[in-house]
Scaffold this motif. Sequence first.
Motif, short mmCIF file in Angstrom:
data_model
loop_
_atom_site.label_atom_id
_atom_site.label_comp_id
_atom_site.label_asym_id
_atom_site.label_seq_id
_atom_site.Cartn_x
_atom_site.Cartn_y
_atom_site.Cartn_z
N UNK A 24 1.11 -1.07 0.00
CA UNK A 24 -0.11 -0.12 0.14
C UNK A 24 0.90 1.09 -0.01
N UNK A 25 0.60 2.01 -0.70
CA UNK A 25 1.42 3.38 -1.10
C UNK A 25 0.71 4.75 -0.18
N UNK A 26 1.24 5.46 0.33
CA UNK A 26 1.08 6.68 1.02
C UNK A 26 1.81 7.88 0.74
N UNK A 27 1.19 8.96 0.53
CA UNK A 27 1.98 10.14 0.25
C UNK A 27 1.03 11.32 0.80
N UNK A 28 1.54 12.47 0.11
CA UNK A 28 0.76 13.81 0.55
C UNK A 28 0.50 13.92 1.99
N UNK A 29 1.43 13.35 2.97
CA UNK A 29 1.33 13.55 4.20
C UNK A 29 1.67 14.78 4.88
N UNK A 30 0.43 15.39 5.54
CA UNK A 30 0.79 16.90 5.75
C UNK A 30 -0.13 17.06 6.97
N UNK A 31 0.04 18.33 7.70
CA UNK A 31 -0.71 18.68 8.63
C UNK A 31 -2.22 19.08 8.19
N UNK A 32 -3.25 18.56 9.02
CA UNK A 32 -4.60 19.17 8.63
C UNK A 32 -4.91 20.39 8.95
N UNK A 33 -5.64 21.11 8.26
CA UNK A 33 -5.73 22.49 8.69
C UNK A 33 -6.89 22.81 9.45
N UNK A 34 -7.89 21.84 9.62
CA UNK A 34 -8.96 22.17 10.32
C UNK A 34 -9.09 21.50 11.61
N UNK A 35 -8.24 20.45 12.04
CA UNK A 35 -8.19 19.72 13.38
C UNK A 35 -7.35 19.67 14.06
N UNK A 36 -7.00 19.86 15.30
CA UNK A 36 -5.89 19.85 16.15
C UNK A 36 -5.53 18.45 16.23
N UNK A 37 -4.01 18.30 16.20
CA UNK A 37 -3.36 16.85 16.20
C UNK A 37 -3.70 15.82 15.13
N UNK A 38 -4.02 16.26 13.98
CA UNK A 38 -4.34 15.65 12.84
C UNK A 38 -3.49 15.72 11.70
N UNK A 39 -3.47 14.75 10.86
CA UNK A 39 -2.65 14.67 9.61
C UNK A 39 -3.45 14.38 8.54
N UNK A 40 -3.38 14.69 7.40
CA UNK A 40 -4.06 14.54 6.05
C UNK A 40 -3.09 13.50 5.32
N UNK A 41 -3.60 12.70 4.60
CA UNK A 41 -2.81 11.90 3.55
C UNK A 41 -3.46 11.30 2.50
N UNK A 42 -2.65 10.75 1.60
CA UNK A 42 -3.41 10.21 0.28
C UNK A 42 -2.83 8.51 0.25
N UNK A 43 -3.80 7.60 0.33
CA UNK A 43 -3.46 6.20 0.28
C UNK A 43 -3.86 5.51 -1.05
N UNK A 44 -2.89 4.71 -1.40
CA UNK A 44 -3.37 3.96 -2.66
C UNK A 44 -3.13 2.53 -2.69
N UNK A 45 -3.96 1.60 -2.93
CA UNK A 45 -3.62 0.30 -2.84
C UNK A 45 -4.42 -0.66 -4.06
N UNK A 46 -3.82 -1.53 -4.36
CA UNK A 46 -4.25 -2.48 -5.48
C UNK A 46 -5.62 -3.24 -4.64
#
Length: 332
Positions: free
Chosen positions: A293-315
């Motif tokens: 499983x691949x993951x990227x675009x890992x970044x601080x979420x702009x709307x929630x405290x202590x949160x991360x946003x990310x993009x996950x792709x899998x077959x």
Amino acid sequence: MSGKKVAVLGATGLVGREMLKTLEQRKFPVSELIPLASLRSAGTKIKFCGEELTVRAVDKDSFKGADIAIFSAGGGTSKQWAPIAAASGATVVDNSSAWRMDEEVPLIVPEINPDDRSMAKKGIIANPNCSTIQAVVVLYPLHRAAGLKYINVSTYQSVAGTGKAALDSLRGGSLAALKGEDYHDAVYPHNIAYNLLPHIGAFDDEGISEEEWKMVNESRKIMHTPELRVSGITVRVPIFRCHGESVTAQFERPLAPEEAREILKGAPGVVVQDDPKRAVYPLPRETAGEDDVRVGRIRRDTGLDNALAMWIVGDNLRKGAALNAVQIAELL
């Protein structure tokens, strides 16, 4: 590991064929393979390890002597035949949703909860939903580090999750659209070609779809987090293979993107592709046929405290179905 007699029910379907390929590629010690399907598909010829085999119609004697029975033939079929296979002495690894929330049936992702196999009181182990698998493979290592409180998931799910007829429908509908012709999609409620359908499974009275409830309930069961809050939307998109997921995850303590990347670089079954300024991030076309499983675009979420946003792709045909089932068989 000694050789095992393995039955595969649904051997002629998209996932069933991927299961056969995965067993062969991972050199699973099969002493005898029993390919099974419905009466309609009986007689079909398949190849396994260089040998041509004839698919048999499943019946009450199909599982006698089998050590492991891997199912990918739909919930109704599984409800009918899984207890019979288990009573014959086989451990069933079922890819349908039929047994996933049964308290006596473990729901396993081997990278997360392999020891749950000891809870298989009915001789059945459930393979989770494809979208759930790829999300939790990434989220669980982060949960261990910082404690998950809440996840929001928007899925972008390929038509391969619906089966071969859906592949044909996307192909036929796309060609028709390019020619300016009408096309009737016999698989989905609307044409999938050049379209987005926020509709996977039936809707309940609140408007929440069956697929969305799977994400909620299965994530909690696999990660042993009954209080975890989960929300999101599941969408069918016009690509042939692989699912994408936009995930926001909130934690008990702060988790910097840099720390999350380092954790995930060491996580089993995960590949980090995260350099967006150089256009490096997971893509379905590159992930198709891959186990990780691949993951990227890992970044601080702009709307929630202590949160991360990310993009996950899998077959969804590999880790989302066939590979995870074979990995469970390997645990056995």
